[in-house]
Design a protein around this motif. Structure first.
Motif, PDB file in Angstrom:
ATOM      1  N   LEU A   1       0.821  -1.207   0.000  1.00  0.00           N
ATOM      2  CA  LEU A   1       0.000   0.000   0.000  1.00  0.00           C
ATOM      3  C   LEU A   1       0.856   1.259   0.000  1.00  0.00           C
ATOM      4  CD1 LEU A   1      -2.618   1.608   0.271  1.00  0.00           C
ATOM      5  CD2 LEU A   1      -2.589   1.108   2.730  1.00  0.00           C
ATOM      6  N   THR A   2       1.854   1.316   0.871  1.00  0.00           N
ATOM      7  CA  THR A   2       2.679   2.526   0.920  1.00  0.00           C
ATOM      8  C   THR A   2       3.556   2.648  -0.331  1.00  0.00           C
ATOM      9  OG1 THR A   2       4.346   1.357   2.254  1.00  0.00           O
ATOM     10  CG2 THR A   2       2.697   2.669   3.435  1.00  0.00           C
ATOM     11  N   ARG A   3       3.951   1.519  -0.902  1.00  0.00           N
ATOM     12  CA  ARG A   3       4.709   1.593  -2.158  1.00  0.00           C
ATOM     13  C   ARG A   3       3.833   2.157  -3.275  1.00  0.00           C
ATOM     14  NH1 ARG A   3       9.404  -0.323  -3.969  1.00  0.00           N
ATOM     15  NH2 ARG A   3       9.719  -1.447  -2.001  1.00  0.00           N
ATOM     16  N   GLU A   4       2.594   1.702  -3.352  1.00  0.00           N
ATOM     17  CA  GLU A   4       1.678   2.231  -4.362  1.00  0.00           C
ATOM     18  C   GLU A   4       1.406   3.708  -4.124  1.00  0.00           C
ATOM     19  OE1 GLU A   4      -1.989   0.002  -5.686  1.00  0.00           O
ATOM     20  OE2 GLU A   4      -2.962   1.718  -4.714  1.00  0.00           O
ATOM     21  N   ALA A   5       1.258   4.087  -2.849  1.00  0.00           N
ATOM     22  CA  ALA A   5       1.018   5.490  -2.513  1.00  0.00           C
ATOM     23  C   ALA A   5       2.157   6.367  -2.990  1.00  0.00           C
ATOM     24  CB  ALA A   5       0.819   5.643  -1.007  1.00  0.00           C
ATOM     25  N   LEU A   6       3.389   5.903  -2.807  1.00  0.00           N
ATOM     26  CA  LEU A   6       4.550   6.672  -3.263  1.00  0.00           C
ATOM     27  C   LEU A   6       4.587   6.744  -4.788  1.00  0.00           C
ATOM     28  CD1 LEU A   6       8.128   6.546  -1.849  1.00  0.00           C
ATOM     29  CD2 LEU A   6       7.754   6.479  -4.297  1.00  0.00           C
ATOM     30  N   GLU A   7       4.378   5.599  -5.435  1.00  0.00           N
ATOM     31  CA  GLU A   7       4.470   5.559  -6.895  1.00  0.00           C
ATOM     32  C   GLU A   7       3.397   6.416  -7.559  1.00  0.00           C
ATOM     33  OE1 GLU A   7       4.249   1.401  -7.664  1.00  0.00           O
ATOM     34  OE2 GLU A   7       6.379   1.045  -7.236  1.00  0.00           O
ATOM     35  N   GLN A   8       2.225   6.542  -6.932  1.00  0.00           N
ATOM     36  CA  GLN A   8       1.116   7.294  -7.512  1.00  0.00           C
ATOM     37  C   GLN A   8       0.934   8.668  -6.863  1.00  0.00           C
ATOM     38  OE1 GLN A   8      -2.449   4.886  -7.705  1.00  0.00           O
ATOM     39  NE2 GLN A   8      -1.344   3.110  -8.486  1.00  0.00           N
TER      40      GLN A   8
END
Length: 223
Positions: A143-150
């Motif tokens: 979730l936090t990786r997706e948050a950073l990427e987006q």
């Protein structure tokens, strides 16, 4: 890290910027009273970042990425929330980062060394940028990786600054589940920064669908 301070308040006129924050010239506090959907009224003072500190932080993070010390970054937590809602009580800024190389016990050491070489020295787990303590937090979940990427790209006086989206702020808060995290979700919804349906979709994708339904029943659809 968020904190409610007991300091005296000041009568300040703050301007919402096009970029992520409410900023003032001197790093003051402002009195604010909030009433949540639970009916609980909370009075607190709100600590606001100085405009110079925010720009300095954006410049530092971009320099770290250009030097390869980090792969990418995105502001999140209470500091990022101020892009979308009224000011909230916060003591420091949390920054999600992705770091090159294998994970280790001292994964943040290159970041601290980079900052120290440029005059920003550690204070505990934080780096003080002007009057603003900044904590670097490696991504710790899908979730936090997706948050950073987006993350959204804001422009702060000509300096690009990546900020976690309102939707991902809400879903991260849902995953943590403390009272102040629920308050963050409500604030984002009340500000119309994100739609319920969008939060539900992202929450379900990350295995938080049931928790979201519990939140809706407790705070949004409660009679």
């Amino acid at each position: 890290m968020d904190r409610t301070d007991g300091e005296g308040s000041a009568d300040l006129s703050c301007v919402r910027c096009f970029v992520p924050f409410l900023v003032t010239p001197a790093y003051p506090t402002r009195a604010r009273t909030t009433r949540g959907r639970s009916g609980i009224t909370v009075a607190h003072s709100v600590r606001l970042p100085r405009i110079g500190d925010v720009k300095e932080l954006a410049t530092l993070l971009n320099a770290m990425r250009e030097a390869g010390v980090i792969l990418d970054y995105a502001l999140f937590g209470a500091a990022a929330q101020m892009r979308y809602t009224e000011p909230v009580a916060t003591f420091d800024a949390d920054v999600l980062v992705t770091i090159p190389g294998p994970e280790g016990l001292d994964v943040l050491k290159p970041l601290y060394e980079f900052c120290a070489q440029r005059g920003w020295h550690p204070e505990g787990e934080a780096i003080r940028v002007g009057s603003w303590p900044v904590q670097f937090i490696p991504v710790f979940s899908l979730l936090t990786r997706e948050a950073l990427e987006q993350a959204e790209l804001a422009d702060f006086e000509g300096v690009p600054f990546r900020v976690v989206s309102a939707c991902h702020l809400a879903v991260i808060a849902l995953s943590v589940g403390r009272p102040k995290d629920y308050a963050r979700i409500l604030a984002l919804l009340d500000a119309k920064a994100v739609a319920r349906e969008t939060v539900a979709e992202v929450a379900a994708r990350h295995g938080l669908g049931e928790r979201w339904q519990e939140f809706v029943g407790r705070f949004l659809d409660a009679t």
